[in-house]
Design an enzyme around this catalytic site. Structure first.
Site, PDB file in Angstrom:
ATOM      1  N   LEU A  10       0.848  -1.196   0.000  1.00 21.19           N
ATOM      2  CA  LEU A  10       0.000   0.000   0.000  1.00 21.19           C
ATOM      3  C   LEU A  10       0.884   1.246   0.000  1.00 21.19           C
ATOM      4  O   LEU A  10       1.688   1.444   0.909  1.00 21.19           O
ATOM      5  CB  LEU A  10      -0.921   0.008   1.223  1.00 21.19           C
ATOM      6  N   ARG A  17       1.827  14.503   6.212  1.00 21.68           N
ATOM      7  CA  ARG A  17       2.711  14.906   7.312  1.00 21.68           C
ATOM      8  C   ARG A  17       4.177  15.029   6.906  1.00 21.68           C
ATOM      9  O   ARG A  17       4.972  15.596   7.651  1.00 21.68           O
ATOM     10  CB  ARG A  17       2.553  13.915   8.488  1.00 21.68           C
ATOM     11  N   LYS A  24       5.860  10.146  -0.044  1.00 17.36           N
ATOM     12  CA  LYS A  24       6.885   9.788   0.951  1.00 17.36           C
ATOM     13  C   LYS A  24       7.632   8.510   0.593  1.00 17.36           C
ATOM     14  O   LYS A  24       8.805   8.371   0.932  1.00 17.36           O
ATOM     15  CB  LYS A  24       6.285   9.680   2.350  1.00 17.36           C
ATOM     16  N   GLN A  77      -5.302   3.672  -6.826  1.00 20.87           N
ATOM     17  CA  GLN A  77      -6.407   3.902  -5.897  1.00 20.87           C
ATOM     18  C   GLN A  77      -6.777   5.383  -6.038  1.00 20.87           C
ATOM     19  O   GLN A  77      -6.042   6.257  -5.578  1.00 20.87           O
ATOM     20  CB  GLN A  77      -5.984   3.596  -4.456  1.00 20.87           C
ATOM     21  N   GLY A  82      -9.199   4.450   2.792  1.00 17.18           N
ATOM     22  CA  GLY A  82      -8.753   3.574   3.874  1.00 17.18           C
ATOM     23  C   GLY A  82      -7.960   2.370   3.384  1.00 17.18           C
ATOM     24  O   GLY A  82      -7.912   2.076   2.191  1.00 17.18           O
ATOM     25  N   GLU A 157      -8.372   0.638  16.402  1.00 22.58           N
ATOM     26  CA  GLU A 157      -7.632   1.844  15.999  1.00 22.58           C
ATOM     27  C   GLU A 157      -7.620   2.835  17.171  1.00 22.58           C
ATOM     28  O   GLU A 157      -8.593   2.907  17.931  1.00 22.58           O
ATOM     29  CB  GLU A 157      -8.276   2.476  14.763  1.00 22.58           C
ATOM     30  N   ALA A 365      52.402  16.799  -6.195  1.00 26.19           N
ATOM     31  CA  ALA A 365      51.396  17.659  -5.573  1.00 26.19           C
ATOM     32  C   ALA A 365      50.925  18.740  -6.541  1.00 26.19           C
ATOM     33  O   ALA A 365      51.721  19.320  -7.275  1.00 26.19           O
ATOM     34  CB  ALA A 365      51.990  18.305  -4.333  1.00 26.19           C
ATOM     35  N   TYR A 372      38.814  19.579 -19.625  1.00 26.75           N
ATOM     36  CA  TYR A 372      37.619  20.211 -20.177  1.00 26.75           C
ATOM     37  C   TYR A 372      38.004  21.507 -20.868  1.00 26.75           C
ATOM     38  O   TYR A 372      38.691  22.352 -20.287  1.00 26.75           O
ATOM     39  CB  TYR A 372      36.654  20.482 -19.012  1.00 26.75           C
ATOM     40  N   SER A 390      55.549  18.470  -9.372  1.00 25.96           N
ATOM     41  CA  SER A 390      54.481  19.225  -8.715  1.00 25.96           C
ATOM     42  C   SER A 390      53.985  20.384  -9.565  1.00 25.96           C
ATOM     43  O   SER A 390      54.719  20.942 -10.377  1.00 25.96           O
ATOM     44  CB  SER A 390      54.995  19.782  -7.387  1.00 25.96           C
TER      45      SER A 390
HETATM   46  C1  UD1 Z   1      -2.312   1.766  10.147  1.00 25.43           C
HETATM   47  C2  UD1 Z   1      -3.226   0.729  10.813  1.00 25.43           C
HETATM   48  C3  UD1 Z   1      -2.865   0.672  12.296  1.00 25.43           C
HETATM   49  C4  UD1 Z   1      -1.415   0.333  12.472  1.00 25.43           C
HETATM   50  C5  UD1 Z   1      -0.523   1.320  11.696  1.00 25.43           C
HETATM   51  C6  UD1 Z   1       0.906   0.819  11.677  1.00 25.43           C
HETATM   52  C7  UD1 Z   1      -5.373   0.615   9.640  1.00 25.43           C
HETATM   53  C8  UD1 Z   1      -6.779   1.059   9.631  1.00 25.43           C
HETATM   54  N1  UD1 Z   1      -4.590   1.091  10.639  1.00 25.43           N
HETATM   55  O1  UD1 Z   1      -2.628   3.037  10.666  1.00 25.43           O
HETATM   56  O2  UD1 Z   1      -3.664  -0.323  12.964  1.00 25.43           O
HETATM   57  O3  UD1 Z   1      -1.063   0.332  13.844  1.00 25.43           O
HETATM   58  O4  UD1 Z   1      -0.961   1.421  10.337  1.00 25.43           O
HETATM   59  O5  UD1 Z   1       1.766   1.740  11.067  1.00 25.43           O
HETATM   60  O6  UD1 Z   1      -4.968  -0.131   8.776  1.00 25.43           O
HETATM   61  N2  UD1 Z   1      -2.977   3.754   2.370  1.00 25.43           N
HETATM   62  C9  UD1 Z   1      -3.402   3.695   1.062  1.00 25.43           C
HETATM   63  N3  UD1 Z   1      -4.666   4.073   0.782  1.00 25.43           N
HETATM   64  C10 UD1 Z   1      -5.562   4.482   1.730  1.00 25.43           C
HETATM   65  C11 UD1 Z   1      -5.104   4.543   3.065  1.00 25.43           C
HETATM   66  C12 UD1 Z   1      -3.811   4.162   3.349  1.00 25.43           C
HETATM   67  O7  UD1 Z   1      -2.672   3.295   0.182  1.00 25.43           O
HETATM   68  O8  UD1 Z   1      -6.686   4.789   1.363  1.00 25.43           O
HETATM   69  C13 UD1 Z   1      -1.608   3.331   2.677  1.00 25.43           C
HETATM   70  C14 UD1 Z   1      -0.709   4.456   3.142  1.00 25.43           C
HETATM   71  O9  UD1 Z   1      -0.015   5.040   2.070  1.00 25.43           O
HETATM   72  C15 UD1 Z   1       0.243   3.741   4.093  1.00 25.43           C
HETATM   73  C16 UD1 Z   1      -0.591   2.596   4.632  1.00 25.43           C
HETATM   74  O10 UD1 Z   1      -1.660   2.425   3.738  1.00 25.43           O
HETATM   75  O11 UD1 Z   1       1.352   3.197   3.393  1.00 25.43           O
HETATM   76  C17 UD1 Z   1      -1.103   2.860   6.051  1.00 25.43           C
HETATM   77  O12 UD1 Z   1      -1.940   3.975   6.060  1.00 25.43           O
HETATM   78  P1  UD1 Z   1      -1.886   5.053   7.208  1.00 25.43           P
HETATM   79  O13 UD1 Z   1      -2.912   6.077   6.912  1.00 25.43           O
HETATM   80  O14 UD1 Z   1      -0.474   5.483   7.410  1.00 25.43           O
HETATM   81  O15 UD1 Z   1      -2.381   4.155   8.466  1.00 25.43           O
HETATM   82  P2  UD1 Z   1      -2.137   4.438   9.991  1.00 25.43           P
HETATM   83  O16 UD1 Z   1      -3.108   5.474  10.462  1.00 25.43           O
HETATM   84  O17 UD1 Z   1      -0.711   4.660  10.255  1.00 25.43           O
HETATM   85 CA    CA Z   2       1.247   5.057   8.936  1.00 23.64          CA
END
Ligand code: UD1
Ligand code: CA
Length: 456
Positions: A10, A17, A24, A77, A82, A157, A365, A372, A390
């Site tokens: 993912l 942030r 990132k 996506q 989520g 969560e 030295a 160039y 040198s």
């Molecule tokens: C998530 C977990 C949390 C865990 C933590 C560990 C869930 C709901 N929560 O929270 O339990 O402790 O990671 O680091 O899974 N992403 C997508 N598409 C989306 C949302 C997220 O690709 O729609 C990707 C983000 O880029 C990232 C990863 O999923 O690489 C995690 O998403 P993030 O929003 O960082 O989750 P956390 O709130 O950190």
């Molecule tokens: Ca995260």
């Protein structure tokens, strides 16, 4: 029979942030995009089918992930609803049918093969969902693992957790192995009725249990699950990566006097009995053979350093520097795209670019290869056992033969044959007895100036 596996990375997050113009997962750790480290961990766990879920900077993220042996297919996506929604963006790949589905995050670059392999083993034992967890002193923000009698009951969560649940220090690392045959059905049942209104992948645990399935957690070291959300976390991950790699190299026979001051690239190769002094930086593409010494404050990138060679202190080796065995490149020297032959010495204050220096030659030295002309680059060739005095400018293209001698202070614009002596400077004049005459004149001028000033 071997179980098949699809890994889904993912990486569609906005990276809000990080406060960055790029995703990132493209930010480098040890000089290479974070996402590439994750792909590498999958490869070392022998997982070759990878689905990558991308959003922002889709093309660049895909390109950064496509390396090594893995086959990476990208899925976009569009809306970011989520982690469960993100996994379903790769529906097509899941539909190909796998025994194991492994969800990993693009922003946890310190992950290694071990927990990934462990999670799959536990899946093979008959569990339906295996979550990789970690213990931490600072659980705030993470999903908490609710365990009873060795079973994982739920992941809560942070935002949805009660006071009591928030005291749990066992957290979700974000990596999850799912029974590949059940995954689509389970994922389809996830809703978004939570504090953030998102489709949480973590809901899978309660769903699978409600259907009579079994979920468990496997613990991994906190370090491996450190996620990167801010620049400060990026720096901590870099620090952890560097510590880990230095340690591996030292166990493999490399000496470092002050390891915490040595910076490595993802691909730095240091052989046994290499000594690295303090404050040395390795850019990408460096290979150092056994017994070589990299003295303090050197900056080395794209270079091959032969066995027993000595580099620095304060040397700069740029891409294409190829140092032969037992050669030496000393303080305040820069070498670019050049071969330095076995035992040759480039000891002080010198620039060698686009050149070949034969074995046993000595470069005095302050020697500069003038490679160039403002438009094109030209080559300097120096034979074996030659001596360059040198402060010599070698105006390329130019060739100095074997065993030739070039006088100090020369500007060499024409080839010098083997065994020849060459000077390229104004001939010296000596005027006997002339010094007192000059000195007398200077004293008189000084006295006159003093007198004029007193009269003002
Ligand atoms: C998530 C977990 C949390 C865990 C933590 C560990 C869930 C709901 N929560 O929270 O339990 O402790 O990671 O680091 O899974 N992403 C997508 N598409 C989306 C949302 C997220 O690709 O729609 C990707 C983000 O880029 C990232 C990863 O999923 O690489 C995690 O998403 P993030 O929003 O960082 O989750 P956390 O709130 O950190
Ligand atoms: Ca995260």
């Amino acid at each position: 029979m071997e179980r098949t596996c699809l890994a889904i990375i993912l990486a569609a997050g906005e990276s809000t942030r990080m406060k960055s113009a790029m995703s990132k997962v493209l930010h480098p750790i040890a000089g290479r995009p974070m996402i590439a480290h994750v792909v590498d961990a999958l490869a070392s766990a022998s997982i070759s089918d990878v689905a990558l879920v991308v959003g922002r900077d889709a093309e660049a993220v895909t390109a950064a992930a496509a390396h090594g042996a893995a086959t990476v297919t990208s899925f976009l996506q569009k809306d970011r609803l989520g982690t469960a929604h993100a996994v379903l963006a790769a529906r097509q790949a899941i539909e190909n049918g796998y025994d194991d589905l492994l969800v990993v995050f693009g922003d946890t670059p310190l992950i290694t093969a071990a927990p990934l392999v462990a999670a799959r083993e536990r899946l093979a034992e008959g569990n339906d969902v295996v979550v990789i967890g970690f213990q931490t002193a600072e659980p705030s923000g993470y999903g908490r693992l609710i365990i009873e009698d060795g079973e994982l009951l739920a992941i809560r969560e942070h935002k949805d957790a009660s006071e009591e649940e928030r005291r749990i220090t066992y957290c979700n690392g974000g990596l999850m192995a799912i029974d590949g045959r059940k995954a689509l059905d389970l994922l389809g049942r996830i809703g978004n009725g939570n504090a953030k209104g998102e489709y949480y992948l973590t809901d899978l645990v309660e769903i699978v249990r409600s259907l009579g399935g079994r979920a468990i957690a496997v613990e991994a070291p906190e370090e491996e699950l450190t996620g990167c959300n801010t620049r400060a976390e990026l720096a901590s991950i870099e620090r952890l990566w560097q510590q880990r790699r230095r340690h591996e190299l030292m166990l493999a026979g490399v000496s470092m006097i002050a390891p915490e001051t040595v910076f490595l690239s993802w691909d730095t190769e240091l052989a046994q009995d290499v000594l690295v002094e303090p404050n040395v930086v390795f850019g990408p593409g460096v290979c150092v053979e056994s017994g070589a010494v990299i003295h303090a404050f050197s900056y080395v990138e794209g270079a091959h350093i032969g066995a027993g060679a000595l580099v620095g202190p304060f040397a700069r080796l740029r891409p294409g520097a190829d140092l032969g065995p037992k050669s030496k490149v000393g303080n305040f020297c820069e070498v670019k795209k050049s071969e330095i032959g076995a035992g040759a010495k480039v000891n002080h204050l010198t620039y060698i670019g686009d050149a070949f220096v034969g074995a046993g030659s000595n470069i005095g030295a302050g020697t500069i290869t003038c490679n160039y002309d403002g438009v094109n680059k030209h080559v300097t060739r120096i034979g074996e056992n030659a001596f360059i005095g040198s402060n010599t400018a070698l105006v390329a293209p130019v060739t100095i033969g074997d065993r030739a001698l070039v006088g100090g202070g020369s500007v060499i614009t024409e080839d010098v044959p083997a065994d020849a002596v060459a000077f390229g400077r104004a001939r010296q004049e000596v005027k006997p007895g002339r010094a007192p005459v000059l000195r007398e004149r200077y004293e008189a001028e000084k006295a006159a100036r003093k007198k004029a000033k007193a009269a003002e």
